[in-house]
Design an enzyme around this catalytic site. Structure first.
Site: not given
Length: 304
Positions: A161, A183, A251, A254, A277, A286
């Site tokens: 990111r 995150k 983004h 990415r 993720h 995706y």
């Protein structure tokens, strides 16, 4: 005399909750800011609804009807996705409050978060990615041109990111990999392609400012940490100059990283790990793009 929106105990409680989100739950700065904004919005609604300063008692005694009224009110000026996040924010806040105030109205936890229809991510063609990386440094001979090229290459070559890319320090860069704090303060290790390693090495060599090992390596013209907004402005100008679509954003690189890996045979699990993720569901989006690509190719069959 104007009424205060919230009283001091509510203000202190929100400060304590903010600390809890940052230090106990490890939420990102972006998430914390969004959560605080949602709860402040809720307090403002109570202030207008009751025509008084919002107190702790007002918050803990709020019933389900009032909460639904707040959601309906904010939906007038907010997106569906924003309101869905607001429910999560308020749930988290009430859960935090319930430790100190067991008598809290627990109906808040029964409100269902509406499902949000996800649009497929916008992906760039591999040739367009290479063109963008080359063009972002065109007609620029100073070190910032190499900086911007390196940032784009990292996002496309590692799936980072923009916030993760701009947080990289010398301590994060290994011999053949890069360590990323993502995150929730989770750490993931991503392999570095030789081309990325050489670009990083060259950038650090020509960087005109001394930099400590724990300081982000991507700097602005005055030697301060580069802001995402500054890089976004550069990318917007690139879009304008090259007449590129609006979905050419940080983004998108990415998204392109993930999609191009899947198209070239990478497993869904591997891409999930590389993207960081927590759930495979986030990565599976995706595969829809890949399926569309296959379908378009299949339509070219001689029997069609």
């Amino acid at each position: 005399m104007m009424l205060q929106i919230i009283d001091t105990p509510v203000s202190e409680t929100i400060k304590n909750w903010t600390s809890y989100l940052q230090n106990q739950l490890g939420y990102s700065h972006h998430t914390v800011v969004a959560y605080i904004k949602d709860v402040n919005n809720f307090c403002y609604f109570l202030h207008k609804y009751y025509n008084k300063t919002t107190t702790i008692d007002d918050i803990i005694s709020t019933d389900i009807r009032t909460i639904r009224s707040w959601l309906a009110w904010r939906m007038q000026s907010s997106s569906h996705a924003s309101s869905a996040r607001a429910i999560s924010s308020l749930r988290n806040f009430y859960k935090f409050l319930s430790v100190q105030y067991p008598s809290i109205n627990h109906h808040i936890f029964s409100i269902k978060i509406p499902k949000i229809k996800r649009n497929n991510p916008k992906v760039l063609d591999a040739n367009d990615v290479v063109l963008c990386i080359s063009a972002i440094g065109h007609n620029r001979t100073n070190w910032t041109a190499l900086r911007d090229q390196t940032i784009l290459m990292l996002m496309y070559g590692t799936g980072l990111r923009i916030s993760e890319t701009l947080s990289i320090t010398k301590e994060h860069i290994g011999e053949d990999s890069i360590k990323v704090v993502c995150k929730g303060n989770k750490v993931r290790i991503i392999p570095l392609l030789s081309l990325l390693k050489s670009h990083l090495k060259h950038y650090l060599q020509i960087l005109p400012f001394p930099i400590q090992p724990n300081i982000p390596i991507f700097l602005g013209k005055r030697g301060k940490t580069l802001k995402a907004s500054t890089f976004n402005a550069t990318l917007r100008q690139l879009r304008k100059n090259m007449n590129l679509p609006k979905h050419v954003t940080p983004h998108a690189f990415r998204h392109s990283f993930a999609t191009h890996l899947l198209k070239n045979g990478a497993s869904l699990r591997a891409v999930q790990e590389l993207l960081g993720h927590a759930s495979l569901k986030s990565t599976q989006i995706y595969t829809h793009i890949d399926t569309e690509h296959l379908y378009k190719s299949y339509k070219k069959h001689p029997l069609n």
